[in-house]
Design an enzyme around this catalytic site. Structure first.
Site, PDB file in Angstrom:
ATOM      1  N   HIS A 199      49.162  21.965  69.512  1.00 31.65           N
ATOM      2  CA  HIS A 199      50.363  21.427  70.163  1.00 31.65           C
ATOM      3  C   HIS A 199      50.702  22.183  71.447  1.00 31.65           C
ATOM      4  O   HIS A 199      51.778  22.006  72.007  1.00 31.65           O
ATOM      5  CB  HIS A 199      51.563  21.424  69.214  1.00 31.65           C
ATOM      6  CG  HIS A 199      51.488  20.339  68.175  1.00 31.65           C
ATOM      7  ND1 HIS A 199      52.164  19.156  68.285  1.00 31.65           N
ATOM      8  CD2 HIS A 199      50.793  20.265  67.016  1.00 31.65           C
ATOM      9  CE1 HIS A 199      51.887  18.389  67.236  1.00 31.65           C
ATOM     10  NE2 HIS A 199      51.055  19.045  66.456  1.00 31.65           N
ATOM     11  N   GLY A 239      42.633  13.857  61.704  1.00 33.82           N
ATOM     12  CA  GLY A 239      42.964  14.887  62.672  1.00 33.82           C
ATOM     13  C   GLY A 239      41.764  15.374  63.452  1.00 33.82           C
ATOM     14  O   GLY A 239      41.773  16.484  63.984  1.00 33.82           O
ATOM     15  N   ASP A 254      42.199  16.507  73.400  1.00 39.65           N
ATOM     16  CA  ASP A 254      41.229  15.734  72.628  1.00 39.65           C
ATOM     17  C   ASP A 254      40.238  15.018  73.537  1.00 39.65           C
ATOM     18  O   ASP A 254      39.026  15.029  73.295  1.00 39.65           O
ATOM     19  CB  ASP A 254      41.944  14.723  71.735  1.00 39.65           C
ATOM     20  CG  ASP A 254      42.791  15.381  70.666  1.00 39.65           C
ATOM     21  OD1 ASP A 254      42.656  16.607  70.479  1.00 39.65           O
ATOM     22  OD2 ASP A 254      43.597  14.681  70.037  1.00 39.65           O
ATOM     23  N   TYR A 277      55.742  13.382  65.716  1.00 41.59           N
ATOM     24  CA  TYR A 277      54.969  14.016  66.780  1.00 41.59           C
ATOM     25  C   TYR A 277      55.742  13.946  68.094  1.00 41.59           C
ATOM     26  O   TYR A 277      55.872  14.944  68.816  1.00 41.59           O
ATOM     27  CB  TYR A 277      53.614  13.316  66.910  1.00 41.59           C
ATOM     28  CG  TYR A 277      52.652  13.952  67.887  1.00 41.59           C
ATOM     29  CD1 TYR A 277      51.642  14.805  67.445  1.00 41.59           C
ATOM     30  CD2 TYR A 277      52.732  13.692  69.254  1.00 41.59           C
ATOM     31  CE1 TYR A 277      50.747  15.381  68.338  1.00 41.59           C
ATOM     32  CE2 TYR A 277      51.837  14.262  70.149  1.00 41.59           C
ATOM     33  CZ  TYR A 277      50.855  15.100  69.684  1.00 41.59           C
ATOM     34  OH  TYR A 277      49.976  15.662  70.572  1.00 41.59           O
TER      35      TYR A 277
END
Length: 380
Positions: free
Chosen positions: A30, A121, A169, A221
């Site tokens: 995060h 994930g 990502d 989120y």
């Protein structure tokens, strides 16, 4: 099989086949949407795409993972955010982002096949986006670099799909190298490939897929991201990345909101953990990163509060069986955990986690060894 299935679906041969991997984030959770530091590596699990161009403005999409589903057919000129549902929103968003950036993409036929577990994930959505973007960049001769592909794919996911993810990502899928972890500064996208050959050191990194599904577009989120942005504004900084580790206590003292204090504490300490992991890996002290992984999990569980019972159990069972370190990985609220273990006890740790899940009445987890692998590339 991807080539054969393309021919079956579209009655023609594809112009090429591309692939992009899922990823595991070793440390740095995060932090990416806070302009921070991350350290992912690519998995051997990939999404492959057989692709051909079209000139009639149609985008046709099909996946081997839903073989009985009809081919989705969209008009590229009609693509707008929040107008496409399901998995097809991700490649459609990439086409939308490419066209929005001024690239004359006039359509495509695409057949996908993926081994990246969905909802675990491990960035199945980023693999889908990046393989699409790379294929179209090659076919339309756009000559986009890895970081440019990542930026476009992030825009597709943020704006078109509506999931407020950071840049990690997509950059991992586009830029990772086999046998390495990617040390990425998400503010300027500067990168260093850090050697990460666990097998050579008698170690394994286990991925424990809890089979608890998560979705980045869910509200929790987004709440964390908004909380971080508000805390940064209250502290008078561009992003929480700008709070140095030795300034943390002073920063916390300037915040009245306890929730914001928790978020700030996690981001600042997590950036520091990334730096410590890099230093230990470069010093060939790989076993010493174990406690840092475990500390990262405690921070995600207690301060960021995005763990769940299954993730906590996976970490606790692995540590109890002798793992050097363990933590949840990915966006949270489900998905996967990782455990750094000695090769000699790897199977034993996997069995212990599986037994703990059975005792707790949870579904059987999927446990496998993560091997740092190559990023997105053309196969044929």
């Amino acid at each position: 099989m991807t080539h054969t299935e393309f021919r079956r679906v579209y009655q023609a041969d594809p112009e090429g086949i591309w692939t992009a991997p899922g990823r595991v984030n070793l440390i740095g959770e995060h932090t990416d949407y806070n302009d921070g530091l991350v350290m992912p590596f690519a998995l051997p699990h990939t999404t492959s795409a057989a692709v051909s161009r079209r000139t009639d403005g149609l985008l046709r999409l099909h996946t081997a993972n839903e073989p009985s589903a009809p081919v989705a057919e969209l008009r590229v000129a009609d693509l707008e955010p929040a107008t496409v549902a399901g998995w097809t929103a991700y490649p459609a968003g990439v086409v939308w982002a490419l066209r929005g950036a001024g690239h004359a993409v006039t359509g495509a036929d695409i057949h996908y096949d993926s081994t990246v577990p969905v909802g675990a994930g491990l960035s199945s959505s980023a693999a889908l986006e990046v393989v699409t973007a790379l294929a179209l960049s090659d076919l339309y001769q756009l000559q986009l670099s890895g970081w440019q592909l990542a930026r476009l794919c992030q825009r597709a996911e943020n704006v078109f799909v509506g999931a407020p993810t950071g840049i990690m990502d997509q950059t991992a899928a586009a830029c990772c190298q086999a046998g390495h972890a990617l040390y990425l500064d998400t503010r300027d996208l500067s990168q260093r490939q850090i050697p990460f050959d666990l097998a050579a050191e008698g170690l394994r990194l286990l991925v424990i897929d809890t089979r608890v599904k998560h979705a980045h577009s869910d509200g929790a989120y987004g709440e964390r991201r908004r909380g971080c942005e508000q805390a940064a504004a209250n502290l008078g900084v561009v992003a929480l990345r700008d709070i140095a580790h030795d300034e943390l206590d002073a920063a916390l003292g300037r915040l009245a909101d306890e929730e914001q204090r928790r978020l700030v504490r996690h981001i600042v300490t997590e950036n520091h953990r990334v730096e410590q992991v890099v230093a230990r890996l470069e010093a060939r002290e790989t076993r010493a990163i174990g406690p840092l992984l475990t500390a990262g999990h405690a921070s995600l569980r207690d301060d960021f509060r995005i763990s769940c019972a299954e993730l906590d159990l996976a970490v606790e069972a692995a540590l109890s069986c002798g793992a050097l370190g363990a933590r949840m990985t990915g966006g949270g609220f489900g998905g996967s955990a990782i455990a750094l273990v000695e090769e000699a006890i790897a199977d034993k740790v996997g069995e212990a986690v599986t037994a703990a899940f059975a005792t707790a009445g949870h579904p059987t987890p999927r446990v496998f060894t993560a091997v740092p692998s190559a990023g997105a590339r053309r196969l044929a």
